[in-house]
Design a protein around this motif. Structure first.
Motif, PDB file in Angstrom:
ATOM      1  N   ALA A 136       0.831  -1.200   0.000  1.00 49.30           N
ATOM      2  CA  ALA A 136       0.000   0.000   0.000  1.00 49.30           C
ATOM      3  C   ALA A 136       0.871   1.257   0.000  1.00 49.30           C
ATOM      4  O   ALA A 136       0.535   2.253  -0.643  1.00 49.30           O
ATOM      5  N   TYR A 137       1.982   1.204   0.698  1.00 50.61           N
ATOM      6  CA  TYR A 137       2.900   2.353   0.723  1.00 50.61           C
ATOM      7  C   TYR A 137       3.430   2.639  -0.679  1.00 50.61           C
ATOM      8  O   TYR A 137       3.487   3.791  -1.118  1.00 50.61           O
ATOM      9  N   LEU A 161       1.105   6.980  -6.824  1.00 52.95           N
ATOM     10  CA  LEU A 161       0.032   7.928  -7.073  1.00 52.95           C
ATOM     11  C   LEU A 161       0.469   9.361  -6.779  1.00 52.95           C
ATOM     12  O   LEU A 161       0.054  10.302  -7.470  1.00 52.95           O
ATOM     13  N   TYR A 162       1.295   9.540  -5.778  1.00 58.54           N
ATOM     14  CA  TYR A 162       1.787  10.889  -5.480  1.00 58.54           C
ATOM     15  C   TYR A 162       2.629  11.415  -6.634  1.00 58.54           C
ATOM     16  O   TYR A 162       2.591  12.599  -6.966  1.00 58.54           O
ATOM     17  N   ARG A 163       3.386  10.522  -7.282  1.00 58.14           N
ATOM     18  CA  ARG A 163       4.172  10.922  -8.432  1.00 58.14           C
ATOM     19  C   ARG A 163       3.270  11.430  -9.560  1.00 58.14           C
ATOM     20  O   ARG A 163       3.620  12.382 -10.278  1.00 58.14           O
ATOM     21  N   TRP A 176      -4.400   7.860   1.224  1.00 59.31           N
ATOM     22  CA  TRP A 176      -5.263   6.848   1.839  1.00 59.31           C
ATOM     23  C   TRP A 176      -4.801   5.419   1.563  1.00 59.31           C
ATOM     24  O   TRP A 176      -5.308   4.473   2.185  1.00 59.31           O
ATOM     25  N   THR A 177      -3.874   5.218   0.655  1.00 59.49           N
ATOM     26  CA  THR A 177      -3.543   3.853   0.239  1.00 59.49           C
ATOM     27  C   THR A 177      -3.107   2.971   1.409  1.00 59.49           C
ATOM     28  O   THR A 177      -3.458   1.790   1.458  1.00 59.49           O
ATOM     29  N   ASP A 178      -2.329   3.535   2.339  1.00 56.81           N
ATOM     30  CA  ASP A 178      -1.838   2.727   3.455  1.00 56.81           C
ATOM     31  C   ASP A 178      -2.610   2.988   4.752  1.00 56.81           C
ATOM     32  O   ASP A 178      -2.140   2.658   5.837  1.00 56.81           O
ATOM     33  N   GLY A 216      -6.045  -0.775  -4.969  1.00 56.07           N
ATOM     34  CA  GLY A 216      -5.442  -1.957  -5.580  1.00 56.07           C
ATOM     35  C   GLY A 216      -6.186  -2.556  -6.743  1.00 56.07           C
ATOM     36  O   GLY A 216      -5.761  -3.576  -7.294  1.00 56.07           O
ATOM     37  N   ASN A 217      -7.326  -1.961  -7.123  1.00 59.16           N
ATOM     38  CA  ASN A 217      -8.036  -2.420  -8.313  1.00 59.16           C
ATOM     39  C   ASN A 217      -7.359  -1.879  -9.571  1.00 59.16           C
ATOM     40  O   ASN A 217      -6.559  -0.947  -9.514  1.00 59.16           O
TER      41      ASN A 217
END
Length: 297
Positions: free
Chosen positions: A71-72, A78-80, A124-126, A178-179
Protein backbone atom coordinates in the motif's frame (compact mmCIF):
# COMPACT_ATOMS: atom_id res chain seq x y z
CA UNK A 1 14.89 27.27 -44.04
CA UNK A 2 13.69 27.29 -40.42
CA UNK A 3 12.17 30.58 -39.36
CA UNK A 4 11.77 31.91 -42.93
CA UNK A 5 7.98 31.83 -42.91
CA UNK A 6 4.91 31.40 -40.73
CA UNK A 7 4.80 28.22 -38.68
CA UNK A 8 2.43 25.41 -39.46
CA UNK A 9 0.32 24.68 -36.40
CA UNK A 10 1.04 21.27 -34.90
CA UNK A 11 -2.32 19.91 -33.84
CA UNK A 12 -2.42 17.37 -31.06
CA UNK A 13 -3.46 13.83 -31.91
CA UNK A 14 -5.47 12.19 -29.14
CA UNK A 15 -5.46 8.40 -28.84
CA UNK A 16 -6.85 5.69 -26.60
CA UNK A 17 -4.75 4.39 -23.73
CA UNK A 18 -4.73 0.61 -23.38
CA UNK A 19 -2.12 -1.55 -21.66
CA UNK A 20 0.36 1.31 -21.36
CA UNK A 21 0.22 2.06 -25.10
CA UNK A 22 -1.61 4.59 -27.25
CA UNK A 23 -3.50 2.75 -30.02
CA UNK A 24 -5.94 4.29 -32.41
CA UNK A 25 -9.41 2.83 -32.26
CA UNK A 26 -9.53 -0.68 -33.69
CA UNK A 27 -12.39 0.46 -35.92
CA UNK A 28 -10.49 3.50 -37.16
CA UNK A 29 -13.41 5.75 -36.19
CA UNK A 30 -13.05 9.24 -34.75
CA UNK A 31 -15.42 12.02 -33.74
CA UNK A 32 -15.19 15.77 -33.40
CA UNK A 33 -14.92 17.31 -29.94
CA UNK A 34 -16.22 20.86 -29.59
CA UNK A 35 -16.39 23.43 -26.82
CA UNK A 36 -19.67 24.50 -25.25
CA UNK A 37 -20.23 27.00 -28.07
CA UNK A 38 -19.73 24.39 -30.78
CA UNK A 39 -16.23 25.40 -31.81
CA UNK A 40 -13.97 22.56 -32.94
CA UNK A 41 -11.31 21.56 -30.40
CA UNK A 42 -9.90 18.23 -31.55
CA UNK A 43 -10.64 14.85 -33.05
CA UNK A 44 -10.95 12.02 -30.54
CA UNK A 45 -10.91 8.27 -31.18
CA UNK A 46 -14.25 6.47 -31.00
CA UNK A 47 -13.54 3.21 -29.20
CA UNK A 48 -15.20 0.00 -30.35
CA UNK A 49 -16.34 -3.11 -28.49
CA UNK A 50 -13.02 -4.72 -29.47
CA UNK A 51 -11.15 -1.82 -27.83
CA UNK A 52 -13.22 -2.37 -24.67
CA UNK A 53 -12.36 -6.07 -24.61
CA UNK A 54 -8.66 -5.31 -25.17
CA UNK A 55 -8.76 -2.87 -22.26
CA UNK A 56 -10.25 -5.53 -19.97
CA UNK A 57 -7.49 -7.98 -20.95
CA UNK A 58 -4.86 -5.34 -20.14
CA UNK A 59 -6.48 -4.49 -16.81
CA UNK A 60 -6.68 -8.16 -15.80
CA UNK A 61 -3.03 -8.71 -16.73
CA UNK A 62 -1.97 -5.74 -14.57
CA UNK A 63 -4.14 -6.64 -11.59
CA UNK A 64 -1.81 -9.15 -9.93
CA UNK A 65 1.18 -6.83 -9.79
CA UNK A 66 -0.78 -3.75 -8.76
CA UNK A 67 -2.89 -5.43 -6.09
CA UNK A 68 0.19 -7.26 -4.83
CA UNK A 69 2.23 -4.07 -4.40
CA UNK A 70 2.49 -2.68 -0.90
CA UNK A 71 0.00 0.00 0.00
CA UNK A 72 2.90 2.35 0.72
CA UNK A 73 4.31 1.77 -2.76
CA UNK A 74 0.94 2.46 -4.39
CA UNK A 75 0.75 5.71 -2.47
CA UNK A 76 4.17 6.78 -3.70
CA UNK A 77 3.25 5.93 -7.29
CA UNK A 78 0.03 7.93 -7.07
CA UNK A 79 1.79 10.89 -5.48
CA UNK A 80 4.17 10.92 -8.43
CA UNK A 81 1.14 11.31 -10.72
CA UNK A 82 0.09 14.38 -8.73
CA UNK A 83 3.56 15.85 -9.17
CA UNK A 84 3.30 15.42 -12.92
CA UNK A 85 -0.20 16.87 -13.04
CA UNK A 86 1.17 19.94 -11.27
CA UNK A 87 3.85 20.24 -13.93
CA UNK A 88 1.23 20.20 -16.71
CA UNK A 89 -1.23 22.41 -14.86
CA UNK A 90 -1.50 25.07 -17.58
CA UNK A 91 -2.42 22.48 -20.21
CA UNK A 92 -5.20 21.05 -18.06
CA UNK A 93 -6.50 24.52 -17.23
CA UNK A 94 -6.92 25.21 -20.96
CA UNK A 95 -8.58 21.86 -21.60
CA UNK A 96 -10.98 22.15 -18.67
CA UNK A 97 -11.88 25.73 -19.60
CA UNK A 98 -12.71 24.62 -23.15
CA UNK A 99 -14.49 21.44 -22.06
CA UNK A 100 -16.71 22.99 -19.43
CA UNK A 101 -17.08 26.58 -20.67
CA UNK A 102 -15.30 28.06 -17.66
CA UNK A 103 -13.20 31.19 -17.29
CA UNK A 104 -9.47 30.71 -16.88
CA UNK A 105 -9.67 31.46 -13.15
CA UNK A 106 -12.51 29.00 -12.53
CA UNK A 107 -10.82 26.31 -14.62
CA UNK A 108 -7.62 26.83 -12.60
CA UNK A 109 -9.63 26.28 -9.44
CA UNK A 110 -11.01 23.03 -10.85
CA UNK A 111 -7.54 21.78 -11.83
CA UNK A 112 -6.07 22.70 -8.43
CA UNK A 113 -8.92 20.85 -6.70
CA UNK A 114 -8.31 17.85 -8.97
CA UNK A 115 -4.60 17.66 -8.12
CA UNK A 116 -5.45 18.01 -4.41
CA UNK A 117 -8.00 15.21 -4.78
CA UNK A 118 -5.35 12.93 -6.31
CA UNK A 119 -2.99 13.66 -3.42
CA UNK A 120 -5.82 13.01 -0.95
CA UNK A 121 -6.43 9.52 -2.31
CA UNK A 122 -2.69 8.82 -2.56
CA UNK A 123 -2.52 9.41 1.18
CA UNK A 124 -5.26 6.85 1.84
CA UNK A 125 -3.54 3.85 0.24
CA UNK A 126 -1.84 2.73 3.45
CA UNK A 127 -4.62 3.83 5.81
CA UNK A 128 -7.82 2.33 4.42
CA UNK A 129 -6.96 -1.13 5.82
CA UNK A 130 -6.90 0.28 9.36
CA UNK A 131 -10.31 1.90 8.85
CA UNK A 132 -12.08 -1.05 7.23
CA UNK A 133 -10.22 -3.99 8.81
CA UNK A 134 -9.54 -5.13 12.35
CA UNK A 135 -9.77 -7.87 14.96
CA UNK A 136 -13.18 -9.46 15.53
CA UNK A 137 -14.39 -10.79 18.91
CA UNK A 138 -15.23 -14.48 18.66
CA UNK A 139 -16.39 -17.09 21.19
CA UNK A 140 -13.42 -19.43 21.08
CA UNK A 141 -9.64 -19.68 21.36
CA UNK A 142 -8.99 -17.96 18.03
CA UNK A 143 -7.66 -14.79 16.54
CA UNK A 144 -10.18 -13.57 13.99
CA UNK A 145 -8.88 -10.82 11.70
CA UNK A 146 -10.57 -9.07 8.80
CA UNK A 147 -8.70 -7.15 6.11
CA UNK A 148 -9.79 -5.48 2.85
CA UNK A 149 -8.75 -6.74 -0.57
CA UNK A 150 -9.41 -5.21 -4.00
CA UNK A 151 -12.35 -6.50 -6.02
CA UNK A 152 -10.48 -6.77 -9.35
CA UNK A 153 -11.12 -5.08 -12.69
CA UNK A 154 -13.48 -2.11 -12.37
CA UNK A 155 -15.20 -0.39 -15.29
CA UNK A 156 -15.55 3.33 -14.55
CA UNK A 157 -17.99 5.54 -16.45
CA UNK A 158 -16.57 9.02 -15.87
CA UNK A 159 -19.03 11.83 -15.08
CA UNK A 160 -20.25 13.59 -18.21
CA UNK A 161 -20.16 17.20 -17.00
CA UNK A 162 -17.16 17.19 -14.64
CA UNK A 163 -14.53 16.21 -17.17
CA UNK A 164 -11.48 16.32 -14.89
CA UNK A 165 -12.33 16.73 -11.19
CA UNK A 166 -15.21 14.26 -11.50
CA UNK A 167 -13.03 11.87 -13.48
CA UNK A 168 -10.29 11.80 -10.86
CA UNK A 169 -12.84 11.60 -8.05
CA UNK A 170 -14.16 8.30 -9.42
CA UNK A 171 -10.89 6.87 -10.78
CA UNK A 172 -8.41 7.56 -7.97
CA UNK A 173 -10.28 5.61 -5.24
CA UNK A 174 -10.52 2.58 -7.53
CA UNK A 175 -6.77 2.28 -8.13
CA UNK A 176 -5.72 3.54 -4.68
CA UNK A 177 -7.22 0.40 -3.17
CA UNK A 178 -5.44 -1.96 -5.58
CA UNK A 179 -8.04 -2.42 -8.31
CA UNK A 180 -7.32 -1.85 -11.99
CA UNK A 181 -9.61 0.26 -14.15
CA UNK A 182 -11.13 0.61 -17.59
CA UNK A 183 -12.30 4.21 -17.84
CA UNK A 184 -14.93 5.46 -20.27
CA UNK A 185 -14.21 9.18 -20.62
CA UNK A 186 -16.91 11.86 -20.77
CA UNK A 187 -18.42 11.51 -24.24
CA UNK A 188 -18.81 15.24 -24.80
CA UNK A 189 -15.57 16.33 -23.11
CA UNK A 190 -12.99 13.51 -23.32
CA UNK A 191 -9.82 15.57 -23.79
CA UNK A 192 -8.83 16.00 -20.10
CA UNK A 193 -9.16 12.23 -19.64
CA UNK A 194 -7.04 11.48 -22.70
CA UNK A 195 -4.40 13.93 -21.49
CA UNK A 196 -4.48 12.32 -18.04
CA UNK A 197 -3.60 9.07 -19.79
CA UNK A 198 -0.43 10.72 -21.10
CA UNK A 199 0.51 11.64 -17.53
CA UNK A 200 -0.12 8.10 -16.32
CA UNK A 201 1.99 6.68 -19.15
CA UNK A 202 5.00 8.79 -18.19
CA UNK A 203 4.64 8.24 -14.44
CA UNK A 204 5.32 5.09 -12.44
CA UNK A 205 1.83 3.62 -12.86
CA UNK A 206 2.29 0.22 -14.56
CA UNK A 207 0.71 -0.20 -17.98
CA UNK A 208 -2.77 -1.69 -17.78
CA UNK A 209 -3.58 -0.39 -14.31
CA UNK A 210 -5.60 2.40 -15.93
CA UNK A 211 -7.00 2.13 -19.45
CA UNK A 212 -8.82 5.09 -21.00
CA UNK A 213 -11.40 4.84 -23.79
CA UNK A 214 -13.25 7.67 -25.51
CA UNK A 215 -16.35 7.59 -27.69
CA UNK A 216 -20.00 6.74 -27.16
CA UNK A 217 -20.59 6.01 -23.48
CA UNK A 218 -23.47 3.59 -24.11
CA UNK A 219 -21.61 1.78 -26.89
CA UNK A 220 -18.47 1.20 -24.81
CA UNK A 221 -20.22 0.55 -21.51
CA UNK A 222 -22.47 -2.23 -22.81
CA UNK A 223 -19.69 -4.79 -23.45
CA UNK A 224 -17.96 -3.80 -20.22
CA UNK A 225 -21.10 -4.35 -18.14
CA UNK A 226 -21.61 -7.78 -19.73
CA UNK A 227 -17.95 -8.83 -19.69
CA UNK A 228 -17.35 -11.88 -17.50
CA UNK A 229 -13.88 -10.70 -16.49
CA UNK A 230 -15.05 -7.31 -15.20
CA UNK A 231 -15.72 -7.52 -11.47
CA UNK A 232 -17.42 -4.19 -10.82
CA UNK A 233 -18.76 -1.09 -12.53
CA UNK A 234 -19.17 2.53 -11.44
CA UNK A 235 -22.10 4.08 -13.31
CA UNK A 236 -21.30 7.72 -12.45
CA UNK A 237 -21.46 8.81 -16.10
CA UNK A 238 -24.66 6.97 -17.06
CA UNK A 239 -28.11 8.52 -17.28
CA UNK A 240 -31.05 6.79 -15.59
CA UNK A 241 -32.08 4.70 -18.60
CA UNK A 242 -28.55 3.55 -19.43
CA UNK A 243 -27.82 2.80 -15.78
CA UNK A 244 -30.79 0.41 -15.60
CA UNK A 245 -29.70 -1.40 -18.74
CA UNK A 246 -26.14 -1.78 -17.49
CA UNK A 247 -27.28 -3.03 -14.09
CA UNK A 248 -29.21 -5.82 -15.80
CA UNK A 249 -26.16 -6.78 -17.89
CA UNK A 250 -23.89 -6.61 -14.83
CA UNK A 251 -26.08 -9.04 -12.90
CA UNK A 252 -25.00 -11.91 -15.14
CA UNK A 253 -21.75 -12.40 -13.23
CA UNK A 254 -22.82 -10.64 -10.02
CA UNK A 255 -20.70 -7.54 -10.56
CA UNK A 256 -20.55 -4.98 -7.82
CA UNK A 257 -22.48 -1.94 -9.10
CA UNK A 258 -22.13 1.63 -7.84
CA UNK A 259 -25.22 3.47 -9.01
CA UNK A 260 -25.12 7.09 -10.22
CA UNK A 261 -25.99 9.65 -7.59
CA UNK A 262 -25.84 13.44 -7.20
CA UNK A 263 -22.32 14.39 -6.08
CA UNK A 264 -20.65 17.68 -5.25
CA UNK A 265 -17.17 16.88 -6.49
CA UNK A 266 -15.72 19.94 -4.75
CA UNK A 267 -16.78 18.57 -1.35
CA UNK A 268 -14.28 16.52 0.64
CA UNK A 269 -15.01 12.89 -0.22
CA UNK A 270 -15.48 10.24 2.40
CA UNK A 271 -14.31 6.65 2.12
CA UNK A 272 -17.42 5.39 0.30
CA UNK A 273 -15.86 5.17 -3.16
CA UNK A 274 -12.85 3.30 -1.79
CA UNK A 275 -14.89 0.77 0.16
CA UNK A 276 -17.33 0.29 -2.73
CA UNK A 277 -14.84 -1.92 -4.55
CA UNK A 278 -13.20 -3.77 -1.67
CA UNK A 279 -13.83 -7.31 -0.50
CA UNK A 280 -13.27 -8.42 3.10
CA UNK A 281 -11.03 -11.40 3.85
CA UNK A 282 -11.42 -12.94 7.30
CA UNK A 283 -8.71 -15.17 8.74
CA UNK A 284 -9.04 -17.47 11.77
CA UNK A 285 -5.95 -18.55 13.71
CA UNK A 286 -5.76 -20.60 16.91
CA UNK A 287 -4.47 -18.65 19.90
CA UNK A 288 -1.30 -19.85 21.59
CA UNK A 289 -0.33 -22.00 18.60
CA UNK A 290 1.86 -19.94 16.33
CA UNK A 291 2.94 -22.97 14.33
CA UNK A 292 -0.60 -23.97 13.41
CA UNK A 293 -2.00 -22.92 10.10
CA UNK A 294 -5.09 -20.74 10.04
CA UNK A 295 -7.98 -20.85 7.66
CA UNK A 296 -9.70 -18.01 5.81
CA UNK A 297 -13.20 -17.53 4.55
Amino acid sequence: MAGSGPRVAVLKTYKLYVGGKFPRSESGRVYEVTDVEGNWLATAPRASRKDARDAVVAARKAFGGWSGATAYNRGQVLYRVAEMLEGRRDQFVREVADAEGLSGARAAGVVDATIDRWVWYAGWTDKIAQVTGGANPVAGPYFNLSSPEPTGVVAVLAPQESSFLGLVSVLAPVIATGNTAVVVASERAPLPALSLAEVLATSDVPGGVVNVLSGGTAEIAAPLAAHQDVNAIDLAGADERLAKELEVAAADNLKRVLRPQPVDYFATPGTDRMTAFLETKTVWHPTGSLGASGSSY
